[in-house]
Structures are given as structure tokens and as C-alpha cells.
Design a protein around this motif. Structure first.
Motif, PDB file in Angstrom:
ATOM      1  N   THR A  37       5.737 -14.040  11.841  1.00  0.00           N
ATOM      2  CA  THR A  37       4.342 -14.301  12.195  1.00  0.00           C
ATOM      3  C   THR A  37       3.751 -15.389  11.305  1.00  0.00           C
ATOM      4  OG1 THR A  37       3.561 -12.612  10.702  1.00  0.00           O
ATOM      5  CG2 THR A  37       4.037 -11.914  12.934  1.00  0.00           C
ATOM      6  N   GLN A  38       2.836 -16.140  11.865  1.00  0.00           N
ATOM      7  CA  GLN A  38       2.192 -17.213  11.120  1.00  0.00           C
ATOM      8  C   GLN A  38       0.725 -17.300  11.518  1.00  0.00           C
ATOM      9  OE1 GLN A  38       4.554 -20.518  12.408  1.00  0.00           O
ATOM     10  NE2 GLN A  38       6.030 -20.266  10.773  1.00  0.00           N
ATOM     11  N   THR A  39      -0.167 -17.228  10.535  1.00  0.00           N
ATOM     12  CA  THR A  39      -1.584 -17.352  10.871  1.00  0.00           C
ATOM     13  C   THR A  39      -1.960 -18.795  11.189  1.00  0.00           C
ATOM     14  OG1 THR A  39      -2.134 -17.493   8.529  1.00  0.00           O
ATOM     15  CG2 THR A  39      -2.317 -15.335   9.565  1.00  0.00           C
ATOM     16  N   VAL A  75       6.862  -3.659   8.719  1.00  0.00           N
ATOM     17  CA  VAL A  75       6.008  -4.785   8.353  1.00  0.00           C
ATOM     18  C   VAL A  75       6.378  -5.242   6.949  1.00  0.00           C
ATOM     19  CG1 VAL A  75       3.637  -5.524   7.875  1.00  0.00           C
ATOM     20  CG2 VAL A  75       4.106  -3.992   9.801  1.00  0.00           C
ATOM     21  N   ASN A  76       6.626  -6.538   6.810  1.00  0.00           N
ATOM     22  CA  ASN A  76       6.871  -7.124   5.498  1.00  0.00           C
ATOM     23  C   ASN A  76       5.774  -8.162   5.255  1.00  0.00           C
ATOM     24  OD1 ASN A  76       7.921  -7.824   3.063  1.00  0.00           O
ATOM     25  ND2 ASN A  76       9.671  -8.931   3.877  1.00  0.00           N
ATOM     26  N   SER A  77       4.769  -7.754   4.477  1.00  0.00           N
ATOM     27  CA  SER A  77       3.623  -8.611   4.184  1.00  0.00           C
ATOM     28  C   SER A  77       3.303  -8.496   2.693  1.00  0.00           C
ATOM     29  CB  SER A  77       2.421  -8.181   5.032  1.00  0.00           C
ATOM     30  OG  SER A  77       1.305  -8.974   4.737  1.00  0.00           O
ATOM     31  N   PRO A  78       4.038  -9.223   1.851  1.00  0.00           N
ATOM     32  CA  PRO A  78       3.828  -9.112   0.404  1.00  0.00           C
ATOM     33  C   PRO A  78       2.388  -9.371  -0.034  1.00  0.00           C
ATOM     34  CG  PRO A  78       5.830 -10.338   0.869  1.00  0.00           C
ATOM     35  CD  PRO A  78       5.120 -10.139   2.186  1.00  0.00           C
ATOM     36  N   SER A  79       1.679 -10.273   0.665  1.00  0.00           N
ATOM     37  CA  SER A  79       0.297 -10.576   0.273  1.00  0.00           C
ATOM     38  C   SER A  79      -0.629  -9.379   0.505  1.00  0.00           C
ATOM     39  CB  SER A  79      -0.219 -11.790   1.046  1.00  0.00           C
ATOM     40  OG  SER A  79      -0.221 -11.528   2.434  1.00  0.00           O
ATOM     41  N   ASN A  81       0.596  -6.159   0.096  1.00  0.00           N
ATOM     42  CA  ASN A  81       1.313  -5.050  -0.536  1.00  0.00           C
ATOM     43  C   ASN A  81       1.986  -4.135   0.481  1.00  0.00           C
ATOM     44  OD1 ASN A  81       0.731  -5.784  -3.215  1.00  0.00           O
ATOM     45  ND2 ASN A  81      -1.316  -4.927  -3.001  1.00  0.00           N
ATOM     46  N   LEU A  82       2.461  -4.702   1.570  1.00  0.00           N
ATOM     47  CA  LEU A  82       3.231  -3.959   2.565  1.00  0.00           C
ATOM     48  C   LEU A  82       4.633  -4.563   2.587  1.00  0.00           C
ATOM     49  CD1 LEU A  82       0.599  -3.737   5.448  1.00  0.00           C
ATOM     50  CD2 LEU A  82       1.336  -1.884   3.934  1.00  0.00           C
ATOM     51  N   ASN A  83       5.497  -4.041   1.751  1.00  0.00           N
ATOM     52  CA  ASN A  83       6.855  -4.549   1.628  1.00  0.00           C
ATOM     53  C   ASN A  83       7.805  -3.616   2.367  1.00  0.00           C
ATOM     54  OD1 ASN A  83       6.096  -6.764  -0.034  1.00  0.00           O
ATOM     55  ND2 ASN A  83       5.806  -5.289  -1.687  1.00  0.00           N
ATOM     56  N   ASN A  84       8.265  -4.053   3.543  1.00  0.00           N
ATOM     57  CA  ASN A  84       9.099  -3.241   4.413  1.00  0.00           C
ATOM     58  C   ASN A  84       8.454  -1.893   4.695  1.00  0.00           C
ATOM     59  OD1 ASN A  84      11.175  -5.196   4.711  1.00  0.00           O
ATOM     60  ND2 ASN A  84      11.887  -4.677   2.659  1.00  0.00           N
ATOM     61  N   ALA A  85       7.155  -1.906   4.967  1.00  0.00           N
ATOM     62  CA  ALA A  85       6.396  -0.696   5.289  1.00  0.00           C
ATOM     63  C   ALA A  85       6.746  -0.254   6.699  1.00  0.00           C
ATOM     64  CB  ALA A  85       4.907  -0.973   5.180  1.00  0.00           C
ATOM     65  N   ILE A  86       7.034   1.036   6.851  1.00  0.00           N
ATOM     66  CA  ILE A  86       7.433   1.569   8.146  1.00  0.00           C
ATOM     67  C   ILE A  86       6.275   2.335   8.775  1.00  0.00           C
ATOM     68  CG2 ILE A  86       9.032   3.115   9.346  1.00  0.00           C
ATOM     69  CD1 ILE A  86      11.043   2.525   7.087  1.00  0.00           C
ATOM     70  N   PHE A  87       5.929   1.950   9.999  1.00  0.00           N
ATOM     71  CA  PHE A  87       4.899   2.623  10.779  1.00  0.00           C
ATOM     72  C   PHE A  87       5.556   3.194  12.031  1.00  0.00           C
ATOM     73  CE2 PHE A  87       2.664  -0.638   8.417  1.00  0.00           C
ATOM     74  CZ  PHE A  87       1.490  -0.012   8.011  1.00  0.00           C
ATOM     75  N   ALA A  88       5.077   4.337  12.496  1.00  0.00           N
ATOM     76  CA  ALA A  88       5.511   4.891  13.784  1.00  0.00           C
ATOM     77  C   ALA A  88       4.401   4.636  14.786  1.00  0.00           C
ATOM     78  CB  ALA A  88       5.770   6.391  13.652  1.00  0.00           C
ATOM     79  N   ASP A 117       4.983 -13.757   6.746  1.00  0.00           N
ATOM     80  CA  ASP A 117       5.063 -12.319   6.968  1.00  0.00           C
ATOM     81  C   ASP A 117       5.896 -12.052   8.206  1.00  0.00           C
ATOM     82  OD1 ASP A 117       3.380 -12.015   4.828  1.00  0.00           O
ATOM     83  OD2 ASP A 117       1.679 -11.290   5.981  1.00  0.00           O
ATOM     84  N   THR A 118       6.559 -10.904   8.226  1.00  0.00           N
ATOM     85  CA  THR A 118       7.367 -10.556   9.395  1.00  0.00           C
ATOM     86  C   THR A 118       7.045  -9.166   9.888  1.00  0.00           C
ATOM     87  OG1 THR A 118       9.186  -9.718   8.034  1.00  0.00           O
ATOM     88  CG2 THR A 118       9.315 -12.030   8.708  1.00  0.00           C
ATOM     89  N   ILE A 119       7.285  -8.963  11.160  1.00  0.00           N
ATOM     90  CA  ILE A 119       7.119  -7.655  11.778  1.00  0.00           C
ATOM     91  C   ILE A 119       8.353  -7.448  12.658  1.00  0.00           C
ATOM     92  CG2 ILE A 119       5.750  -8.639  13.662  1.00  0.00           C
ATOM     93  CD1 ILE A 119       4.278  -5.996  13.838  1.00  0.00           C
ATOM     94  N   SER A 120       8.930  -6.244  12.587  1.00  0.00           N
ATOM     95  CA  SER A 120      10.096  -5.914  13.403  1.00  0.00           C
ATOM     96  C   SER A 120       9.798  -4.633  14.140  1.00  0.00           C
ATOM     97  CB  SER A 120      11.331  -5.726  12.521  1.00  0.00           C
ATOM     98  OG  SER A 120      11.571  -6.872  11.744  1.00  0.00           O
ATOM     99  N   VAL A 121      10.112  -4.602  15.414  1.00  0.00           N
ATOM    100  CA  VAL A 121       9.845  -3.434  16.234  1.00  0.00           C
ATOM    101  C   VAL A 121      11.162  -2.894  16.765  1.00  0.00           C
ATOM    102  CG1 VAL A 121       8.650  -2.562  18.285  1.00  0.00           C
ATOM    103  CG2 VAL A 121       7.589  -4.345  16.891  1.00  0.00           C
TER     104      VAL A 121
END
Length: 124
Positions: A37-39, A75-79, A81-88, A117-121
Motif C-alpha cells: 500500500t502507498q498513500t 498488517v505490517n505498518s511500522p509507523s 506500531n503494527l508489525n505483522n499484526a494479525i486481525f480476523a 506498509d503492507t497488508i496481506s489477506v
């Protein structure tokens, strides 16, 4: 060559009916499809409360590639503080580009992605 594997253990927690399919898909080796992703580019994501929204060019096409209506998002968004955070998630809206989050790290306010930042589903 391994032809059989035996495993044991327990999994506990509240799961809705659709998440059992996603859990089994994950155990059986379902693919994880990444999206960078890119803003300042063409695509980005925001998380507000229990909704994750994908916005930008090609959002509808990207959303419709996921057959499952429930699964996991990494979600991997270091800025943020979501480093490989897993959401259901338990539902999605292809047109709006939204996922209904049911579990994951606590998010205060609105989290917006930054460049890189990256997001994987998880796709079934």
C-alpha cells in the motif's frame, strides 16, 4: 516421503460460523495474497474501530479476488506500531472496500498506512 502426520492440541476462543472455514483453510495451506500500500501512490488502507478500509485505484478488482467472506489479515505498518499484526474478519464489502474486523490488536482513533506498509489477506 511423509504420507501421514498426527497432531493434537486445543484451540479456544470465540469464532463465528464463517471463521471456521477460514481457520481450516489456513491449516490446509490456503494462500496469503500480499498487497503493498502507498498513500502517495494508488492504494492505501485505514483502520477505524472495527473496520479496515482499502482505498485507491483498483480497490474493487483487488477485493473481488478474495472468495472468502471471513479470514485473517496481516498488517505490517511500522509507523503505526503494527508489525505483522494479525486481525480476523467476519465479513467484507467489495464495493466499499471494507473488512469487518472481529479480533486483533486494539486500535485507537484512525490508523492510516504510509508508503511501504503492507497488508496481506488470507484467501481460501
Amino acid at each position: 516421503m511423509v504420507t501421514q502426520v498426527q497432531a493434537s492440541g486445543t484451540i479456544s476462543g470465540a469464532l463465528s460460523s464463517g471463521t471456521f472455514d477460514a481457520l481450516l483453510a489456513g491449516v490446509m495451506g490456503a494462500d496469503i495474497i500480499p498487497m503493498t500500500t502507498q498513500t502517495s501512490g494508488t492504494t492505501f488502507f485505514t483502520i477505524t474501530g472495527s473496520t479496515l478500509t482499502i482505498s485507491g485505484t483498483g480497490t474493487s478488482a483487488w477485493m473481488t479476488t478474495f472468495v472468502a467472506n471471513a479470514g485473517t489479515i496481516v498488517v505490517n505498518s511500522p509507523s503505526n506500531n503494527l508489525n505483522n499484526a494479525i486481525f480476523a474478519f467476519s465479513g467484507k464489502n467489495n464495493t466499499a472496500g471494507t473488512f469487518s474486523l472481529i479480533a486483533g490488536p486494539s486500535v485507537t482513533g484512525t490508523v492510516k498506512s504510509t508508503n511501504g506498509d503492507t497488508i496481506s489477506v488470507g484467501a481460501a
